[in-house]
Design an enzyme around this catalytic site. Structure first.
Site, short mmCIF file in Angstrom:
data_model
loop_
_atom_site.label_atom_id
_atom_site.label_comp_id
_atom_site.label_asym_id
_atom_site.label_seq_id
_atom_site.Cartn_x
_atom_site.Cartn_y
_atom_site.Cartn_z
CG ASP A 1 40.80 31.63 -10.00
OD1 ASP A 1 40.23 32.99 -9.99
OD2 ASP A 1 41.39 31.46 -8.92
CD GLN B 1 42.56 28.18 -10.49
OE1 GLN B 1 41.53 27.23 -11.00
NE2 GLN B 1 42.71 28.31 -9.28
NE ARG C 1 55.83 41.25 -12.74
CZ ARG C 1 55.17 41.73 -11.72
NH1 ARG C 1 55.72 42.72 -11.08
NH2 ARG C 1 54.36 40.89 -11.11
CD GLU D 1 37.56 29.88 -7.24
OE1 GLU D 1 38.39 29.51 -8.05
OE2 GLU D 1 36.40 29.48 -7.04
CE LYS E 1 45.89 44.68 -6.64
NZ LYS E 1 47.57 44.38 -6.73
N GLY F 1 17.87 19.81 -8.23
CA GLY F 1 17.07 19.70 -9.09
C GLY F 1 15.65 19.11 -8.50
N GLY F 2 14.77 18.78 -9.46
CA GLY F 2 13.60 18.35 -8.98
C GLY F 2 13.42 16.95 -8.57
N1 COA Z 1 55.79 44.14 -17.38
C1 COA Z 1 55.78 44.86 -16.62
N2 COA Z 1 54.86 45.08 -15.73
C2 COA Z 1 53.92 43.98 -15.53
C3 COA Z 1 54.23 42.76 -16.45
C4 COA Z 1 55.27 42.77 -17.26
N3 COA Z 1 55.46 42.05 -18.19
N4 COA Z 1 53.37 41.85 -15.73
C5 COA Z 1 52.74 42.29 -14.81
N5 COA Z 1 53.24 43.84 -14.47
C6 COA Z 1 52.88 44.50 -13.38
C7 COA Z 1 51.17 45.21 -13.66
O1 COA Z 1 51.46 46.12 -14.63
C8 COA Z 1 51.01 45.62 -12.31
O2 COA Z 1 51.36 46.96 -12.10
P1 COA Z 1 50.92 48.00 -11.56
O3 COA Z 1 50.10 47.60 -10.42
O4 COA Z 1 52.02 48.83 -11.21
O5 COA Z 1 50.22 48.78 -12.62
C9 COA Z 1 51.76 44.49 -11.32
O6 COA Z 1 52.73 43.84 -12.25
C10 COA Z 1 51.05 43.60 -10.58
O7 COA Z 1 49.67 43.19 -11.28
P2 COA Z 1 48.43 42.98 -10.65
O8 COA Z 1 47.47 42.43 -11.52
O9 COA Z 1 48.10 44.04 -9.40
O10 COA Z 1 49.05 41.62 -9.60
P3 COA Z 1 48.71 41.50 -8.02
O11 COA Z 1 49.55 40.14 -7.77
O12 COA Z 1 48.80 42.36 -7.03
O13 COA Z 1 47.37 40.97 -7.87
C11 COA Z 1 45.16 39.64 -8.65
C12 COA Z 1 46.76 39.71 -8.42
C13 COA Z 1 44.72 38.38 -8.99
C14 COA Z 1 44.58 39.77 -7.19
C15 COA Z 1 44.71 40.68 -9.78
O14 COA Z 1 45.53 40.79 -10.99
C16 COA Z 1 43.35 40.62 -9.85
O15 COA Z 1 42.48 41.17 -9.18
N6 COA Z 1 42.95 40.38 -11.07
C17 COA Z 1 41.87 40.34 -11.72
C18 COA Z 1 40.90 39.07 -11.05
C19 COA Z 1 41.33 37.94 -11.40
O16 COA Z 1 41.67 37.24 -12.33
N7 COA Z 1 41.79 37.03 -10.13
C20 COA Z 1 41.82 35.75 -10.26
C21 COA Z 1 43.38 35.31 -10.34
S1 COA Z 1 43.35 33.75 -10.29
#
Ligand code: COA
Length: 417
Positions: A167, A16, A37, A138, A135, A246-247
């Site tokens: 988010d 998000q 991906r 929201e 990680k 607020g006030g």
């Molecule tokens: N090609 C190849 N690999 C890809 C890709 C693509 N097009 N798109 C994603 N990936 C891979 C990433 O490189 C990552 O791989 P790695 O861990 O081996 O390096 C993997 O997919 C997963 O990415 P990640 O961001 O860790 O996803 P997640 O589902 O485990 O975590 C979140 C999700 C939201 C918790 C995390 O992305 C995060 O903390 N983001 C920052 C804070 C944030 O925006 N949070 C709110 C989200 S609404």
């Protein structure tokens, strides 16, 4: 004319926070190329699905006006394509877990080598510090940014809010950072790193609560209802229920029908300059002259009784009747509107804040359009892309690959089948 026409965004966002940011930029006219991906795509495509095998509303409502290319950034050929995208685009936006893009080989140093004009924008849960590797979703951000500890009632647990301030709020912050960096690049010719942490974004939105934290050291917070109820303050900003931040004291009051309608309520503000009009409306004209009620200071320790008295009046009216009576008198009131009422509100449709969109596999659905209106650059909300819908188009038109090259890329598995 679209305000950001010609700006190319390499959109590596998912879920998000990041998608909110790039959707806004797309509404302002940027060409947003969403990299997903192969075979999987943004995880939200499949989350909270209401119709089998159809992109979820979670996804469709956050990814309007974008193009989708499937690309495996960990495949050698995929990295080549990605490098070409970095050379061609103006902004890269991402909200992966910390370090993910570095692991893919596209950290800030490398990006600057490939394209020194590129703006590299990221959302993370936390900025540098003890939690920088976490990680974050929201509600974690709402808790870590001060919203949860200050939301809810004094005698209840911390509460998260329905507004996605962690988010979507941080997405908004990042969008501002990006357009500011674009403006700076116009003069400097250089890109820069733009970072927004969700904890920081939430804390920014909770600014008034840090204000109250500091006021506490100089005495009780007199506008909080607990002051009038003789409940002592602790050493941190407390939860304030529905007290106004607020006030001018304010509260949520029951209206006619509250016994069966969970949203038959109104927010009522006892703004000082119109106190006399409030007294007349609620049938307490004697409070106008009574020194116990006539001044804001005198009223502070009686707010519970005052709002109970106002509520005895609002309970005899529907929330819209209260609006009709109070608005002409400049008494600030606001109805508690349900999502159903908002979805059906014609004026929001007329302004494009609520929009009906047609989608090839889903059919018609409602979404929230661009809440920011530009007089010369109205946003035209277009449906979200299907997974990889524009892969070939982008390879060909944006990156200039020929048919044979595209075939070679396909064979490498970089863009899926
Ligand atoms: N090609 C190849 N690999 C890809 C890709 C693509 N097009 N798109 C994603 N990936 C891979 C990433 O490189 C990552 O791989 P790695 O861990 O081996 O390096 C993997 O997919 C997963 O990415 P990640 O961001 O860790 O996803 P997640 O589902 O485990 O975590 C979140 C999700 C939201 C918790 C995390 O992305 C995060 O903390 N983001 C920052 C804070 C944030 O925006 N949070 C709110 C989200 S609404």
């Amino acid at each position: 004319m679209e305000a950001l026409k010609g700006v190319k965004i390499l959109d590596f966002t998912h879920v998000q926070s990041g998608p909110t940011c790039t959707q806004l930029l797309a509404w302002f006219g940027a060409d947003v190329i969403k990299v997903e991906r192969p075979g999987i795509g943004d995880i939200t495509r499949g989350q909270l699905r209401d119709i089998p095998d159809v992109d979820s509303l979670y996804f469709t409502m956050l990814n309007h006006n974008k193009r989708s290319i499937t690309l495996n950034g960990k495949n050698e050929k995929g990295k080549e394509v990605l490098e070409r995208l970095v050379k061609t685009c103006d902004v890269l936006v991402e909200n992966f877990a910390p370090g993910a893009l570095d692991r893919m080989g596209f950290g800030w140093d490398r990006i600057q080598e490939i394209n020194p004009r590129m703006i590299y924008a990221s959302i993370k849960g936390f900025g540098p510090g003890p939690f920088e590797d976490c990680k974050v979703y929201e509600n974690v951000a709402q808790c870590a940014g001060g919203a949860a500890s200050t939301t809810g009632f004094l005698d209840g647990p911390p509460l998260v809010t329905g507004a996605q301030i962690g988010d979507s709020g941080t997405g908004l912050h990042l969008a501002l950072g990006i357009v500011t960096a674009l403006f700076h690049r116009e003069r400097s010719g250089k890109g820069q790193r733009v970072q927004a942490a969700m904890q920081d974004g939430v804390l920014n939105l909770c600014r008034v609560k840090l204000r109250d934290q500091q006021r506490l050291t100089h005495g009780p917070l007199t506008e909080y209802s607990q002051y009038g109820q003789d409940i002592p303050f602790g050493d941190a900003t407390p939860r304030a229920g529905n007290d106004s931040g607020g006030g001018q004291p304010g509260w949520i009051l029951k209206c006619k029908g509250y016994e069966t309608d969970p949203n038959a309520y109104i927010y009522f503000i006892t703004q000082a300059p119109i106190w006399g009009k409030i007294c007349d409306v609620i049938g307490k004209p004697e409070w106008k002259e009574d020194p116990e009620y006539a001044t804001p200071n005198a009223r502070l320790n009686k707010l519970t009784h005052i709002f109970d008295t106002i509520e005895a009046w609002t309970k005899t009216k529907t929330k819209f009747e209260v609006m009709d009576i109070c608005n002409p008198l400049d008494i600030p009131v606001g109805p508690i509107l349900s999502m159903k009422e908002l979805a059906e509100e014609q004026s929001l449709r007329d302004t494009g804040t609520v929009v009906e969109v047609d989608h090839p596999t889903r059919g018609k659905y409602l979404t929230v359009g661009n809440p920011v209106k530009l007089s010369d650059s109205p946003a035209d909300v277009k449906r979200s892309p299907l997974l990889g819908e524009h892969t070939e188009e982008i390879l060909e038109q944006v990156l200039g690959y020929g048919t044979d090259e595209i075939e070679e890329i396909r064979k490498s598995g970089a863009i899926g089948d």
